[in-house]
Enzyme design. Structure first.
Site, PDB file in Angstrom:
ATOM      1  N   GLY A 194     -18.820   9.293   6.283  1.00 29.61           N
ATOM      2  CA  GLY A 194     -17.437   9.013   5.909  1.00 29.61           C
ATOM      3  C   GLY A 194     -16.756  10.156   5.187  1.00 29.61           C
ATOM      4  N   HIS A 234      -5.310   7.571  -1.317  1.00 28.41           N
ATOM      5  CA  HIS A 234      -6.054   7.398  -2.574  1.00 28.41           C
ATOM      6  C   HIS A 234      -5.595   8.367  -3.661  1.00 28.41           C
ATOM      7  CE1 HIS A 234      -9.102   4.435  -1.720  1.00 28.41           C
ATOM      8  NE2 HIS A 234      -9.672   5.116  -0.747  1.00 28.41           N
ATOM      9  N   GLU A 246      -9.632   0.172  -1.655  1.00 25.70           N
ATOM     10  CA  GLU A 246      -9.948   0.469  -0.250  1.00 25.70           C
ATOM     11  C   GLU A 246      -8.974  -0.205   0.703  1.00 25.70           C
ATOM     12  OE1 GLU A 246     -11.575   2.803   0.425  1.00 25.70           O
ATOM     13  OE2 GLU A 246     -12.636   3.110  -1.443  1.00 25.70           O
ATOM     14  N   GLU A 279      -7.733   8.802   2.878  1.00 22.73           N
ATOM     15  CA  GLU A 279      -8.162   9.544   1.676  1.00 22.73           C
ATOM     16  C   GLU A 279      -6.945  10.060   0.916  1.00 22.73           C
ATOM     17  OE1 GLU A 279     -11.114   8.978   1.089  1.00 22.73           O
ATOM     18  OE2 GLU A 279     -11.836   8.497   3.095  1.00 22.73           O
TER      19      GLU A 279
END
Ligand SMILES: [Zn+2]
Length: 828
Positions: free
Chosen positions: A272, A310, A329, A307
């Site tokens: 990941g 985030h 998430e 990502e």
């Protein structure tokens, strides 16, 4: 983070919530100054660190502890030596704290080969060494001493000594790089903003680096030398999606990404990707070794945007404790798809999501491993067990439902307020929900409990002009905001079509809700059109027949994906045969031209034909699929995924002729064809040798092993088994998953059955040993058998029920055995 990886360490205590709360109430961390020495990793395995922590204690005289799961060599608190014999279970006791404190801890970590927070890898092709770190949830303590919990944020300043040939990447741009008299170079990085300990990073190695300046940002891409041709091939698209994402999120979230530098580092043997502030670390298996398909490019864009989301949701504003990890998430996943649709070429990303990932969310939610989206997380070990399809996929779907419920404008307004009010701080779910609720003028308390605190999926049925809703296990259903598309058969451009003649919107309350303005006399009422909610949907018999035999005629990819996914849900629940499912999905594929759904539909068809069909029907069903794939391969846009499916389903000479011609200049396809031939008994050792010589992929030996794995022979299976389980020689992530697919062949059922039981033996050893969650999570999920018998299912359930069973092991066994139960029922 995307995809689950972590580890458990024996002899080390996992921080629990009460301890974290007590420590957060007692301390305020001013800063971390961390000196890292990586020179010992050039030829050896030891990472050394000196962590200087400046912090305040709100109750002078009190005691606490700092986390350090490495060999502590020296420690002082306010200049006073700490007795190292008091260090235990990864904690250094700190007693008699002053109001203002300076703690200095020197430590060494020799476990840099197992992937627990730090991984040193030697590239098999050129012997160059690369090191990455990835700390979620609490692995920073393996590299250096720190208060390893998300709500003790502080600026971090790194200085890194590294071998002179290495490049070091961290959360910002280095301010200086200086040669050292005693060897190596010293990399100095500036203070980070206030960050949680789990989003800082230090990667190092002789990386290949590419940079572009875009809209005031300095974008960097890094990979190992042996993969630079693949990075260079994909770099422009990576830069473009990165620039588009930064612009989109900056605008939508009401504040730009606040630093110039944004790096993405592709590293070996990682599963990941991880949202380190300003320096996302990725598995380099996404630098595909052959020209990526549309679906592969879309999945990379999706991870990239996940990502990046985030940076705001996770890094800028961070969950207070791991029980809101799901929110972190789910939000990043939702935001990624939202950005893909609005800011990139992947405008059908919601259809791709429904046809692929969302189905895995439904499947886990209907089985025994389901759990509420918001779970109790008493300690950090439990946080990692919750990294599953409920967290990511159902969570994402429910956020999409929330956006439909309050409206996108109110949702975005709420987000802006949330990021503004909580920047660099920590929050809980209630903070987000009240920001969104305020913007929407709605109280979301009941909605939040209904959707986030209960497991299972509601079922919605359209009966006449009413939507009937039932909750899981007879519970109250949740409120649903949904759309009903109404379609009649007709013609468009001289071809058969389902024409939309109306749309109705419903907000359900309780178990019966009347629908206003629903046109009658339709051939299809498509419940949950546009896929706004998370629910199993059923409709009247006439609509069902239309959906199964004419989904292909629906006007857009998202509607077609809804029809196909409903059929899949019915197969899983024993309401539809595999043959009927295949008729529906192959019918759609026969003229499907939306690349975003072709690949998930092909994958579903292959799975149904290979795993879900009775053994005697497998060759026939594969032949049906092969015909469709061969025909799709004539479309240049869809040729690559169609050929891959053909390579997995080919049976006739004509199929192999097409494949052999296409594989001449395509190593990836050539490997797939060798695998297929080997599975059919035509293993060709000389062809494997020749391709191994020709293929520049540093992991090509794993592809060769895949050909061996497919052979219907005991000795071949044993050879591959030893590589996977004993030698642990297969890189995590995509290489392992691809190898597992070669290994488990449902059609070789009798040969596979003892191996399925051996899988449970191995899992028993893993769970009891200290192999780490990297091994447990990745190996267990990746190697779950796709064929089994009743005895396997019972044994897996018994193992799952063992007291003190590792939560990840338990969830994986329960989910896997539930899936196999459904497969066995469908096979009859
Ligand atoms: Zn994530």
């Amino acid at each position: 983070m995307s995809m689950a990886l972590g580890h458990a360490t024996t002899g080390v205590r996992s921080l629990n919530r009460e301890e974290a709360e007590a420590r957060a109430a007692l301390l305020e961390v001013d800063r971390y100054d961390i000196a890292v020495d990586m020179r010992g990793l050039f030829e050896g395995e030891v990472l050394e660190s000196t962590s200087t922590i400046t912090f305040r204690c709100l109750q002078p005289g009190a005691s606490t502890f700092v986390d350090c799961v490495a060999e502590v060599r020296h420690a002082t608190l306010n200049g006073r030596e700490i007795d190292l014999s008091t260090v235990s279970e990864g904690r250094i006791p700190l007693t008699d704290l002053a109001a203002e404190n300076v703690l200095v801890v020197s430590a060494a970590q020799a476990d840099t080969g197992s992937g627990a927070g730090i991984l040193r890898t030697v590239d098999p092709s050129d012997k160059l060494v690369y090191v990455w770190t990835s700390f979620e949830a609490d692995d920073a303590r393996r590299a250096w001493a720190c208060f390893d919990q998300p709500d003790l944020k502080a600026p971090h300043r790194f200085t890194v000594l590294a071998p002179e040939t290495w490049t070091v990447t961290s959360n910002g741009a280095p301010t200086s790089v200086e040669d050292q008299a005693d060897g190596g170079r010293l990399w100095t990085f500036p203070d980070t903003p206030r960050l949680s300990t789990y989003v800082v990073v230090v990667n190092a190695g002789p990386f290949h680096e590419l940079r572009q300046e875009r809209d005031g940002h300095s974008l960097g891409l890094y990979c190992r030398q042996s993969l630079k041709q693949y990075l260079e091939r994909d770099a422009q698209e990576l830069f473009d999606v990165t620039a588009a994402g930064l612009a989109f999120f900056g605008e939508q979230f009401g504040q730009p990404f606040p630093q110039e530098r944004y790096d993405q580092v592709f590293v070996p043997n990682m599963g990941g990707a991880m949202e380190n502030w300003g320096c996302v670390t990725w598995t380099d298996s996404v630098l595909f070794r052959s020209q990526p398909t549309y679906g592969q490019r879309e999945s990379v864009a999706s991870v990239l945007l996940h990502e990046m989301a985030h940076m705001w949701f996770g890094d800028l504003v961070t969950m207070q404790w791991w029980d809101d990890l799901w929110l972190n998430e789910a939000f990043a996943s939702w935001a990624s798809t939202w950005a893909a649709v609005n800011a990139t070429e992947y405008t059908e990303a919601w259809a791709t999501f429904l046809a692929g990932l969302k189905l895995s969310g439904y499947q886990v939610d209907m089985g025994p491993a389901s759990h509420p989206i918001r779970g109790d997380v008493p300690d950090v070990t439990q946080a990692m067990a919750n990294f599953d399809a409920i967290t990511y996929v159902k969570g994402q779907s429910v956020l999409k439902q929330l956006v439909a419920y309050v409206g996108e404008d109110a949702f975005v307004e709420g987000l802006r307020a949330y990021f503004r009010d909580h920047a660099w701080g920590n929050t809980r779910l209630a903070d987000l929900m009240s920001a969104v609720g305020d913007a929407a003028g709605r109280d979301l308390t009941a909605w939040t409990e209904a959707w986030f605190d209960r497991a299972g999926t509601d079922t919605l049925v359209l009966a006449g002009t009413e939507v009937l809703a039932t909750g899981p296990d007879g519970e109250e259903p949740r409120p649903h905001h949904l759309e009903i598309g109404v379609y009649r058969r007709g013609e468009a451009d001289g071809a058969r079509a389902l024409q939309q003649v109306g749309t109705a919107y419903v907000e359900t309350t309780g178990s019966r809700t009347a629908v206003e303005g629903l046109p009658d006399q339709a051939d299809l009422y498509l419940l949950n059109d546009r896929d706004l909610t998370f629910a199993a949907v059923r409709t009247d018999e006439r609509s069902l027949r239309t959906m199964l035999d004419s989904a292909v005629d629906l006007p857009d990819a998202l509607s077609r994906a809804l029809a196909v996914s409903t059929a899949w849900d019915m197969l899983l629940k024993g309401e539809l045969s595999t043959d009927e499912l295949l008729t529906c999905v192959l019918g759609v594929l026969s003229s499907e031209r939306s690349p975003g759904v072709v690949e998930p539909f092909l994958a579903m068809s292959l799975k149904a034909a290979e795993q879900w069909s009775p053994a005697v029907a497998v060759p026939t069903q594969l032949a049906r699929l092969a015909e469709v794939a061969a025909s799709l391969a004539e479309d240049p846009e869809l040729r690559a995924p169609a050929l891959r499916t053909l390579a997995a389903s080919a049976t006739e000479a004509a199929h192999f002729e097409i494949l052999d011609a296409a594989a001449a200049d395509n190593n990836d396809l050539a490997w797939r064809v060798l695998v297929r031939r080997a599975a059919l008994g035509g293993y060709d050792a000389a062809a494997v040798e020749a391709l191994l010589k020709k293929d520049p992929d540093p992991d090509a030996r794993v592809r060769a092993l895949g050909v061996t794995a497919a052979r219907p022979e005991e000795s071949a299976k044993a050879e591959v088994w030893a590589e996977i389980w004993e030698k642990r020689s297969i890189p995590a992530g995509t290489p392992l998953l691809a190898l597992a697919q070669c290994f488990w062949r449902p059609v070789q059922h009798d040969l596979m059955l003892p191996w399925a039981h051996r899988y449970l033996d191995e899992v028993g050893h893993l769970a009891g040993g200290s192999g780490g969650m990297l091994a447990v999570g990745s190996l267990m999920r990746g190697m779950m058998p796709t064929t089994a018998d009743q005895a396997f299912i019972e044994r897996a359930r018994t193992m799952a029920a063992e007291p003190d069973q590792n939560p990840t092991v338990r969830a994986t066994l329960l989910t896997g055995s539930d899936a196999l139960t459904r497969v066995l029922r469908a096979r009859g």
